[in-house]
Scaffold this motif. Structure first.
Motif, PDB file in Angstrom:
ATOM      1  N   LYS A   1      -4.414   4.195   3.365  1.00  0.00           N
ATOM      2  CA  LYS A   1      -3.467   5.003   4.146  1.00  0.00           C
ATOM      3  C   LYS A   1      -2.159   5.233   3.408  1.00  0.00           C
ATOM      4  O   LYS A   1      -1.794   4.460   2.520  1.00  0.00           O
ATOM      5  CB  LYS A   1      -3.148   4.277   5.453  1.00  0.00           C
TER       6      LYS A   1
ATOM      7  N   ASN B   1       2.027   5.681   4.349  1.00  0.00           N
ATOM      8  CA  ASN B   1       3.014   5.533   5.424  1.00  0.00           C
ATOM      9  C   ASN B   1       4.348   6.006   4.848  1.00  0.00           C
ATOM     10  O   ASN B   1       4.874   5.388   3.934  1.00  0.00           O
ATOM     11  CB  ASN B   1       3.109   4.067   5.867  1.00  0.00           C
TER      12      ASN B   1
ATOM     13  N   GLU C   1       0.798  -0.702   9.827  1.00  0.00           N
ATOM     14  CA  GLU C   1      -0.587  -0.238   9.634  1.00  0.00           C
ATOM     15  C   GLU C   1      -1.068  -0.293   8.184  1.00  0.00           C
ATOM     16  O   GLU C   1      -2.165   0.154   7.885  1.00  0.00           O
ATOM     17  CB  GLU C   1      -0.783   1.188  10.177  1.00  0.00           C
ATOM     18  N   VAL C   2      -0.227  -0.799   7.274  1.00  0.00           N
ATOM     19  CA  VAL C   2      -0.609  -0.850   5.858  1.00  0.00           C
ATOM     20  C   VAL C   2      -0.478  -2.264   5.311  1.00  0.00           C
ATOM     21  O   VAL C   2      -1.363  -2.765   4.615  1.00  0.00           O
ATOM     22  CB  VAL C   2       0.261   0.130   5.026  1.00  0.00           C
TER      23      VAL C   2
ATOM     24  N   LYS D   1      -9.505   5.780  -0.623  1.00  0.00           N
ATOM     25  CA  LYS D   1      -9.574   5.096   0.675  1.00  0.00           C
ATOM     26  C   LYS D   1      -8.203   4.498   0.967  1.00  0.00           C
ATOM     27  O   LYS D   1      -7.447   4.222   0.034  1.00  0.00           O
ATOM     28  CB  LYS D   1     -10.591   3.955   0.604  1.00  0.00           C
TER      29      LYS D   1
ATOM     30  N   CYS E   1      -0.964   8.212   7.508  1.00  0.00           N
ATOM     31  CA  CYS E   1      -2.005   9.210   7.275  1.00  0.00           C
ATOM     32  C   CYS E   1      -3.154   8.549   6.521  1.00  0.00           C
ATOM     33  O   CYS E   1      -2.924   7.776   5.582  1.00  0.00           O
ATOM     34  CB  CYS E   1      -1.364  10.319   6.422  1.00  0.00           C
ATOM     35  N   ASP E   2      -4.375   8.828   6.931  1.00  0.00           N
ATOM     36  CA  ASP E   2      -5.541   8.160   6.369  1.00  0.00           C
ATOM     37  C   ASP E   2      -6.229   9.076   5.346  1.00  0.00           C
ATOM     38  O   ASP E   2      -6.605  10.199   5.671  1.00  0.00           O
ATOM     39  CB  ASP E   2      -6.501   7.809   7.516  1.00  0.00           C
ATOM     40  N   HIS E   3      -6.364   8.583   4.108  1.00  0.00           N
ATOM     41  CA  HIS E   3      -6.928   9.422   3.039  1.00  0.00           C
ATOM     42  C   HIS E   3      -8.305   9.968   3.414  1.00  0.00           C
ATOM     43  O   HIS E   3      -8.589  11.146   3.213  1.00  0.00           O
ATOM     44  CB  HIS E   3      -7.052   8.614   1.743  1.00  0.00           C
ATOM     45  N   GLU E   4      -9.165   9.102   3.930  1.00  0.00           N
ATOM     46  CA  GLU E   4     -10.541   9.544   4.209  1.00  0.00           C
ATOM     47  C   GLU E   4     -10.600  10.566   5.350  1.00  0.00           C
ATOM     48  O   GLU E   4     -11.379  11.516   5.299  1.00  0.00           O
ATOM     49  CB  GLU E   4     -11.428   8.343   4.518  1.00  0.00           C
TER      50      GLU E   4
ATOM     51  N   GLY F   1      -3.278   4.028  -0.956  1.00  0.00           N
ATOM     52  CA  GLY F   1      -4.615   4.567  -1.247  1.00  0.00           C
ATOM     53  C   GLY F   1      -5.188   3.962  -2.516  1.00  0.00           C
ATOM     54  O   GLY F   1      -4.459   3.656  -3.452  1.00  0.00           O
TER      55      GLY F   1
END
Ligand code: NDP
Length: 407
Positions: free
Chosen positions: A304, A306, A219-220, A302, A328-331, A172
């Protein structure tokens, strides 16, 4: 179905409370009690109007008598301790005195010595058993979901787990040069302490940030991560039979580490009280007061997180590796509950743990860590309540070379 008393109204508690209100069939009633009652009232005002009845109270959770009086008045099925680790024992004492189930997300730490250890809380085992109540320790993400992931791996994927690496990545970006994603005092105490991991029955100590690895997170992307001591290492080393090694890595960016080093060098991270203008202050607590409030990072963050575990062990006599993680996505978290992902990933498992104790699925008199229960209902609930998990049966290992040598 039941009633929960939630102590604390900070970042983690706010998410857990949002989730309890979403899960109103289980949480018919909640009481939010904290040191600063206005925070509880503000949250109640935001969430009132649905099926869950919400009340608020002021409490000093360092004071056992105050806690007992509050529990006797509210009569909850469970007390969810989402204040700070310093309050664990006083709240456990009050739960014992009133025969009420207990849950927390972090192990006890004396305020004047930076030392995480389960010993103090595990000592309550017999008393909780005799009182017929459950204490569920460490029901956040790490500790918490990482323990559930371990129990799940052992139940469904391995005959024996030999190696566990827990990987906590927060990619993030909140736009500040330096801020902590949860309580700064707890966070800085954790990362400025010596590192430690467990191998062949022994603890091996490292200097802070001495062991660094680069890992390509799903994903990161690629991140630097550092070996830290983390409290679930102690309980998992005890509760996962046959384990040879367990380590914990957390990602940190350059800017965070440079600032931390500088703050350390000038003495700002010390927990030794000093005299300042005729008053005693603790430098780390003063630093907390000048840093951005973690709760204020939500709208700015903004990217993610993991967090997951990589396991290596044996199944049917063959070597096997397995990675289970949540992204998990912060936004997205902020949109849903008004908090960033670090609070979200802790608050959701706190609600799930409380639900499982209240519904009797995880109700066993005594003091237990999450991995000592059946992981299945928790794993299902993660998917249902906002923290879906993913698996990889052929993951990149943290140390591909050493792991081959060990084969
Ligand atoms: P915050 O500092 O945001 O919130 C702490 C809350 O506790 C505040 O509302 C504070 O009140 C209240 N509080 C503190 N002392 C007392 C007291 N003596 N009596 C009553 N209330 C008190 O912390 P977080 O929400 O970030 O963290 C909460 C817990 O979650 C911590 O124990 C932390 O270690 C743990 N955690 C666990 C994680 C996991 O994955 N397992 C990850 C992240 C955090 P006030 O508003 O007056 O300051």
């Amino acid at each position: 179905m039941g009633k929960a008393l939630i102590i604390g109204c900070g970042g983690v508690a706010s998410v857990a409370i949002h989730k309890c209100v979403q899960n109103h069939e289980v949480f018919e009633e909640i009481c939010i009690a904290s040191r600063t009652k206005s925070k509880c009232d503000d949250l109640k005002a935001k969430l009132d109007g649905g099926p869950t009845k919400i009340t608020t109270a002021q409490v000093d959770a360092d004071n056992v008598d105050e806690l007992i009086a509050l529990i006797q008045e509210v009569k909850p099925d469970i007390v969810m301790n989402l204040a700070l680790p310093y309050q664990d024992l006083t709240i456990m004492d009050a739960c014992l005195a009133t025969k009420t189930h207990y849950l927390d997300t972090a192990n006890y730490e004396p305020e004047d010595t930076a030392k995480f250890e389960y010993k103090w809380q595990w000592e309550y085992q017999e008393r909780f058993k005799e009182a017929g109540i459950t204490a569920l320790l460490g029901s956040g993400f790490d500790p918490g979901v990482t323990g559930v992931f371990s129990a799940h791996a052992l139940k469904h994927h391995f005959d024996e787990i030999e190696y566990i690496d827990i990987l906590d990545c927060n990619a993030g970006d909140h736009g500040y040069p330096f801020a902590t994603n949860f309580n700064p005092e707890i966070n800085i105490r954790e990362v400025s302490a010596n590192g430690r991991y467990w191998e062949e029955g022994q603890w091996i100590e490292t200097k802070p940030m001495e062991i660094k690895r680069v890992y390509d997170f799903p994903e990161v992307g690629e991140k630097d991560m550092y070996l830290l001591y983390h409290e679930e290492l102690e309980s998992l080393a005890k509760n996962i039979p046959g384990l040879k090694r367990i380590r914990f890595f957390m990602t940190f960016g350059e800017s965070y580490l440079t600032h931390l080093k500088c703050l350390e060098n000038v003495g700002m991270t010390s927990i030794e009280p000093i005299e300042f203008e005729g008053k005693e202050i603790v430098p780390l607590q003063f630093l907390k007061a000048v840093l951005p409030d973690p709760a204020s990072l939500g709208p700015r963050t903004k990217g993610k997180t993991n967090i997951g575990c990589i396991f290596k062990g044996k199944k049917d006599g063959k070597e096997k590796t397995y990675y289970v993680y949540n992204v998990c996505d912060h936004e997205a978290c902020y949109k849903e509950v008004g908090s960033q992902a670090v609070s979200y990933t802790t608050g959701v498992p706190a609600m799930i743990g409380a639900m499982l104790v209240m519904t009797g699925k995880w109700n066993k008199p005594g003091v237990y860590n999450v991995e000592e229960f059946d992981p299945d209902p928790f794993m299902d609930a993660l998917n249902k309540w906002g923290l879906p998990w993913k698996e990889d049966l052929n993951p990149e290992m943290v140390d591909p070379e050493t792991s081959k040598e060990k084969e």
